[in-house]
Design a protein around this motif. Structure first.
Motif, mmCIF file in Angstrom:
data_model
loop_
_atom_site.group_PDB
_atom_site.id
_atom_site.type_symbol
_atom_site.label_atom_id
_atom_site.label_comp_id
_atom_site.label_asym_id
_atom_site.label_seq_id
_atom_site.Cartn_x
_atom_site.Cartn_y
_atom_site.Cartn_z
ATOM 1 N N ASP A 1 -57.354 -25.721 22.914
ATOM 2 C CA ASP A 1 -58.683 -26.042 23.851
ATOM 3 C C ASP A 1 -58.623 -27.533 23.872
ATOM 4 O O ASP A 1 -58.847 -28.385 24.914
ATOM 5 N N ALA A 2 -58.273 -28.197 22.917
ATOM 6 C CA ALA A 2 -58.299 -29.736 22.722
ATOM 7 C C ALA A 2 -57.087 -30.431 23.766
ATOM 8 O O ALA A 2 -57.381 -31.211 24.559
ATOM 9 N N LEU A 3 -55.975 -29.424 23.731
ATOM 10 C CA LEU A 3 -55.070 -29.725 24.685
ATOM 11 C C LEU A 3 -55.235 -29.775 26.152
ATOM 12 O O LEU A 3 -54.895 -30.234 26.982
ATOM 13 N N LEU A 4 -55.754 -28.659 26.378
ATOM 14 C CA LEU A 4 -56.428 -28.196 27.711
ATOM 15 C C LEU A 4 -57.258 -29.340 28.314
ATOM 16 O O LEU A 4 -56.936 -29.962 29.314
ATOM 17 N N LYS A 5 -58.001 -29.667 27.420
ATOM 18 C CA LYS A 5 -59.029 -30.788 27.813
ATOM 19 C C LYS A 5 -58.148 -32.049 28.247
ATOM 20 O O LYS A 5 -58.492 -32.771 28.969
ATOM 21 N N PHE A 6 -57.327 -32.308 27.035
ATOM 22 C CA PHE A 6 -56.583 -33.758 27.133
ATOM 23 C C PHE A 6 -55.814 -33.598 28.307
ATOM 24 O O PHE A 6 -55.565 -34.638 29.139
ATOM 25 N N SER A 7 -55.335 -32.359 28.887
ATOM 26 C CA SER A 7 -54.396 -32.379 29.982
ATOM 27 C C SER A 7 -55.199 -32.917 31.336
ATOM 28 O O SER A 7 -54.449 -33.148 32.416
ATOM 29 N N ILE B 1 -53.382 -17.196 25.895
ATOM 30 C CA ILE B 1 -54.145 -18.237 25.936
ATOM 31 C C ILE B 1 -55.798 -17.934 25.908
ATOM 32 O O ILE B 1 -56.533 -18.230 25.176
ATOM 33 N N LYS B 2 -55.895 -17.060 26.804
ATOM 34 C CA LYS B 2 -57.538 -16.650 27.123
ATOM 35 C C LYS B 2 -58.170 -15.996 25.748
ATOM 36 O O LYS B 2 -59.013 -16.349 25.117
ATOM 37 N N GLU B 3 -57.194 -15.103 25.216
ATOM 38 C CA GLU B 3 -57.778 -14.632 23.982
ATOM 39 C C GLU B 3 -57.706 -15.428 22.501
ATOM 40 O O GLU B 3 -58.530 -15.253 21.695
ATOM 41 N N LEU B 4 -56.673 -16.356 22.738
ATOM 42 C CA LEU B 4 -56.656 -17.306 21.579
ATOM 43 C C LEU B 4 -57.858 -18.214 21.605
ATOM 44 O O LEU B 4 -58.421 -18.751 20.534
ATOM 45 N N LEU B 5 -58.218 -18.725 22.601
ATOM 46 C CA LEU B 5 -59.605 -19.530 22.858
ATOM 47 C C LEU B 5 -60.734 -18.941 22.334
ATOM 48 O O LEU B 5 -61.850 -19.735 22.119
ATOM 49 N N GLY B 6 -60.808 -17.554 22.215
ATOM 50 C CA GLY B 6 -62.155 -17.106 21.785
ATOM 51 C C GLY B 6 -62.405 -17.155 20.383
ATOM 52 O O GLY B 6 -63.476 -16.661 19.778
ATOM 53 N N HIS B 7 -61.667 -18.015 19.570
ATOM 54 C CA HIS B 7 -61.901 -18.131 18.084
ATOM 55 C C HIS B 7 -61.800 -19.467 17.734
ATOM 56 O O HIS B 7 -61.589 -20.096 16.673
ATOM 57 N N LYS B 8 -62.637 -20.293 18.464
ATOM 58 C CA LYS B 8 -62.338 -21.715 18.421
ATOM 59 C C LYS B 8 -63.422 -22.194 17.293
ATOM 60 O O LYS B 8 -63.092 -23.185 16.600
ATOM 61 N N TYR B 9 -64.266 -21.271 16.738
ATOM 62 C CA TYR B 9 -64.885 -21.827 15.698
ATOM 63 C C TYR B 9 -64.726 -21.294 14.487
ATOM 64 O O TYR B 9 -65.540 -21.342 13.520
ATOM 65 N N LEU B 10 -63.531 -20.625 14.358
ATOM 66 C CA LEU B 10 -62.928 -20.150 12.918
ATOM 67 C C LEU B 10 -62.997 -21.296 12.021
ATOM 68 O O LEU B 10 -62.327 -22.440 12.564
ATOM 69 N N PRO B 11 -62.985 -21.375 10.771
ATOM 70 C CA PRO B 11 -62.968 -22.300 9.720
ATOM 71 C C PRO B 11 -61.620 -22.925 9.786
ATOM 72 O O PRO B 11 -60.788 -22.002 9.631
ATOM 73 N N SER B 12 -61.705 -24.237 9.486
ATOM 74 C CA SER B 12 -60.292 -24.848 9.268
ATOM 75 C C SER B 12 -60.416 -25.697 8.115
ATOM 76 O O SER B 12 -61.462 -26.134 7.751
ATOM 77 N N SER B 13 -59.115 -26.162 7.466
ATOM 78 C CA SER B 13 -59.223 -27.004 6.558
ATOM 79 C C SER B 13 -58.019 -28.197 6.641
ATOM 80 O O SER B 13 -58.240 -29.421 6.838
ATOM 81 N N THR B 14 -56.816 -27.823 6.544
ATOM 82 C CA THR B 14 -55.742 -28.705 6.595
ATOM 83 C C THR B 14 -55.421 -28.850 8.097
ATOM 84 O O THR B 14 -54.858 -30.083 8.344
ATOM 85 N N HIS B 15 -55.722 -28.060 8.811
ATOM 86 C CA HIS B 15 -55.272 -28.233 10.275
ATOM 87 C C HIS B 15 -56.433 -27.657 11.054
ATOM 88 O O HIS B 15 -56.993 -26.673 10.925
ATOM 89 N N PRO B 16 -56.547 -27.988 12.296
ATOM 90 C CA PRO B 16 -57.464 -27.478 13.176
ATOM 91 C C PRO B 16 -57.170 -26.094 13.415
ATOM 92 O O PRO B 16 -55.767 -25.742 13.436
ATOM 93 N N ASN B 17 -58.108 -25.130 13.713
ATOM 94 C CA ASN B 17 -57.549 -23.630 14.132
ATOM 95 C C ASN B 17 -56.658 -23.738 15.104
ATOM 96 O O ASN B 17 -56.887 -24.625 16.380
ATOM 97 N N LEU B 18 -56.044 -22.706 15.555
ATOM 98 C CA LEU B 18 -55.238 -22.715 16.800
ATOM 99 C C LEU B 18 -55.802 -22.847 17.923
ATOM 100 O O LEU B 18 -55.328 -23.370 18.824
#
Length: 226
Positions: free
Chosen positions: A183-189, A161-178
């Protein structure tokens, strides 16, 4: 537990849908996960009939590792590709099923929409929240999203998870990037919105903080020209 609409992303517009949309005409009915479906229906307190199918990704213009949902009146029809079913483990499948059911319950189906619009990203955030409630394991949710993103490469390269969270601002189009989705679900939790839903009182993010933070991240990452 409150109504599911109470967890919907605030920027996800509430729209009406067509009564009949589509069916998986060329798909194979798949009953192996009916026990999961029954558990999910009890968990979410919903009465909709839900049917699963194995679908041909080429016929339905899906990626080889993918899932999709449609609806026929009030019956929710979920299509899974065989590669997705083979790649994901039992708990990861829970998140995918919850996510697709979320799309149906939040009336995301049958709406004429531009798949590259930012409003489509908002719908994914709402559906992810239902997936979270069904799976309720951020490690499994993260691995599910990672496998959906990179496919069979995930068998040879494990990322936490920690490594995946390092790419939050990679561009996205049809879906938010993973990473943004994680990050959104961690905040939601940790949010008031979720804690109220499950009947708890302690939280780290109030509704405004939660939704505005996620909205800002989506806007910063959105690129309709990908």
């Amino acid at each position: 537990m409150k109504d599911l609409n109470s967890i919907r992303f605030d920027y996800d517009k509430r729209e009406s849908r067509h009564i009949v949309w589509d069916i998986w005409e060329k798909a194979i009915p798949f009953n192996e996960l009916n026990y999961k479906i029954n558990d999910i229906k009890r968990m979410l307190k919903i009465n909709n009939a839900i049917r699963l199918y194995i679908v041909d990704p080429e016929y339905y213009q899906l990626g080889p590792i993918n899932a999709a949902v449609t609806i026929n009146y009030e019956t929710i029809l979920i299509g899974l590709t065989s590669d997705l079913y083979d790649l994901l483990d039992d708990d990861e499948i829970d998140f995918v099923l919850g996510h697709e059911i979320g799309h149906a319950l939040f009336n995301h189906i049958g709406i004429e929409k531009d798949p590259f619009s930012i409003e489509n990203l908002f719908k994914e955030i709402s559906a992810d929240r239902v997936g979270y409630i069904v799976c309720n394991d951020m490690s499994k949710i993260s691995s599910s999203l990672y496998k959906l993103d990179v496919g069979y490469i995930s068998r040879y390269k494990k990322i936490g998870i920690k490594e995946l969270l390092g790419h939050k601002y990679l561009p996205s189009s049809t879906h938010p990037n993973l990473s943004l989705r994680i990050d959104a679900l961690l905040k939601f939790s940790l949010s008031k919105k979720y804690k109220n839903f499950i009947g708890e009182t302690n939280y780290a993010f109030n509704d405004k903080q939660l939704e505005e933070s996620i909205y800002k991240d989506l806007v910063n990452s959105y690129d309709p020209f990908l």
